[in-house]
Scaffold this motif. Structure first.
Motif, PDB file in Angstrom:
ATOM      1  N   SER A   1       0.843  -1.189   0.000  1.00 16.21           N
ATOM      2  CA  SER A   1       0.000   0.000   0.000  1.00 16.21           C
ATOM      3  C   SER A   1       0.887   1.250   0.000  1.00 16.21           C
ATOM      4  O   SER A   1       1.812   1.353   0.813  1.00 16.21           O
ATOM      5  CB  SER A   1      -0.900   0.003   1.231  1.00 16.21           C
ATOM      6  N   PRO A   2       0.660   2.208  -0.885  1.00 18.47           N
ATOM      7  CA  PRO A   2       1.515   3.409  -0.924  1.00 18.47           C
ATOM      8  C   PRO A   2       1.553   4.146   0.410  1.00 18.47           C
ATOM      9  O   PRO A   2       2.632   4.565   0.855  1.00 18.47           O
ATOM     10  CB  PRO A   2       0.864   4.259  -2.018  1.00 18.47           C
ATOM     11  N   LEU A   3       0.394   4.310   1.045  1.00 21.24           N
ATOM     12  CA  LEU A   3       0.352   5.052   2.305  1.00 21.24           C
ATOM     13  C   LEU A   3       0.981   4.263   3.435  1.00 21.24           C
ATOM     14  O   LEU A   3       1.907   4.741   4.111  1.00 21.24           O
ATOM     15  CB  LEU A   3      -1.092   5.419   2.647  1.00 21.24           C
ATOM     16  N   TRP A   4       0.489   3.040   3.678  1.00 24.93           N
ATOM     17  CA  TRP A   4       0.998   2.247   4.793  1.00 24.93           C
ATOM     18  C   TRP A   4       2.451   1.841   4.576  1.00 24.93           C
ATOM     19  O   TRP A   4       3.224   1.772   5.538  1.00 24.93           O
ATOM     20  CB  TRP A   4       0.124   1.019   5.013  1.00 24.93           C
ATOM     21  N   GLY A   5       2.807   1.589   3.320  1.00 22.52           N
ATOM     22  CA  GLY A   5       4.194   1.240   3.055  1.00 22.52           C
ATOM     23  C   GLY A   5       5.139   2.374   3.403  1.00 22.52           C
ATOM     24  O   GLY A   5       6.217   2.147   3.969  1.00 22.52           O
ATOM     25  N   ARG A   6       4.735   3.602   3.098  1.00 20.83           N
ATOM     26  CA  ARG A   6       5.581   4.757   3.430  1.00 20.83           C
ATOM     27  C   ARG A   6       5.669   4.960   4.939  1.00 20.83           C
ATOM     28  O   ARG A   6       6.744   5.265   5.474  1.00 20.83           O
ATOM     29  CB  ARG A   6       5.029   6.013   2.757  1.00 20.83           C
TER      30      ARG A   6
END
Length: 334
Positions: free
Chosen positions: A109-114
């Motif tokens: 996930s772009p958000l959770w990964g960041r």
């Protein structure tokens, strides 16, 4: 004159050693003695009560749940031990696979990964650079997004790490723990190779590789703390859950990226960071002349080796948890 009988562990009956915890079951001697004394005080009725109301005491016994005859008399609170063994089995069945799967989904996930990278995996990445530098004899200080590493090797760093690793092996000898002795001896061998065998240029190349490499290796080591003995320092309170979360996030953040790079070269984080310089992959390709496929294969090879090691630890831990539960539930051979 007879020699005094050796003191035994209050939990498993193993002869004591010169250490605060038992080498067989991992329990702290002081904690086990306090627990046994508390149970003995709670279960033993006072003398006046025995004289005045023997029939009432017989009708309402204060003993613990019936203990299987094969258990040693030193083992206390069999009912509690049985519940702990069942909980440990469930923990070893589900905790590690669930943590890896959840971490894999989050890093995609772009958000959770960041968020995972900023608060968890970035620190393990930088620590990987630093630990690799220490094993190669270089002074190094990890920090947010950058690790400062000295240009020349340091005798002080070499001696401090050698003493720590030697102390780990000696502690394993005192605790009769082959795992700690092997860990200490392996660390000393790795330090010798990194400091004496590797040339400074090769060592710096390994330090650069040690960023994402550290996420894979250190992340795996953090996850294995889940399989430490229940009464050890690594399992007190909620520490092991924190180690499991950080380890799974760090491992999957690096592994998912390099696994995806097998079919999508754009996933390789080439580039330059402001105030830091070239990224690790750019430095490995531009400075140390690694090929892109070579870079991908080495990170993926290391990640798969770590997964294989985790699978072995998972299988052994599950086998031991089941064996402990069977031993508590019924006598051997019954």
């Amino acid at each position: 004159m007879e020699s005094p009988r050796p003191k035994l562990c209050p939990r498993c009956g193993e002869p004591r050693i010169l250490a605060p915890e038992c080498p067989r079951c991992g329990v702290l001697y002081a904690k086990a003695e306090a627990r046994a004394a508390q149970l003995a005080t709670r279960s033993a009725p006072s003398a006046p009560a025995l004289e005045e109301e023997p029939q009432a005491l017989a009708a309402f016994p204060l003993s613990e749940p019936e203990r299987p005859p094969h258990l040693p008399p030193e083992s206390s609170a069999w009912g509690g031990e049985l519940e702990e063994a069942r909980l440990e089995l469930r923990l070893r069945q589900f905790a590690l696979p669930v943590a890896l799967v959840v971490a894999w989904l989050l890093v995609k996930s772009p958000l959770w990964g960041r968020l995972l990278r900023i608060f968890l995996s970035m620190w393990i990445h930088e620590l990987g650079h630093a630990v690799t530098a220490w094993f190669c004899g270089f002074p190094s200080i990890p920090g947010p997004w950058v690790t400062r590493t000295g240009e020349v090797r340091s005798t002080f760093v070499f001696l401090v790490l050698a003493v720590l690793l030697g102390g780990l092996a000696f502690r394993g000898y005192l605790l009769r723990s082959r795992l700690l002795m092997i860990a200490g001896a392996t660390g000393l061998v790795l330090q010798f190779v990194g400091t004496v065998v590797l040339a400074p240029s090769k060592a710096r190349m390994l330090i650069t590789f040690g960023g994402d490499g550290g996420c894979l290796v250190l992340g795996s080591l953090l996850m294995t703390t889940l399989y430490a003995p229940r009464d050890s320092a690594l399992r007190r309170g909620w520490l092991h859950w924190g180690y499991l979360t950080i380890g799974a996030a760090a491992f999957m953040d690096a592994f998912e990226e390099w696994w995806a790079a097998r079919t999508d070269f754009e996933r390789i984080p080439f580039g330059e960071m402001e105030g830091v310089g070239l990224s690790d992959p750019s430095k490995l390709v531009d400075v140390y002349h690694w090929g892109e496929l070579e870079l991908i294969h080495r990170y993926n090879g290391l990640g798969l080796a770590c997964l294989a090691a985790l699978a072995v630890v998972y299988g052994v831990g599950l086998y031991r948890a089941r064996a402990e539960l069977r031993a508590l539930e019924q006598p051997p051979g019954a």
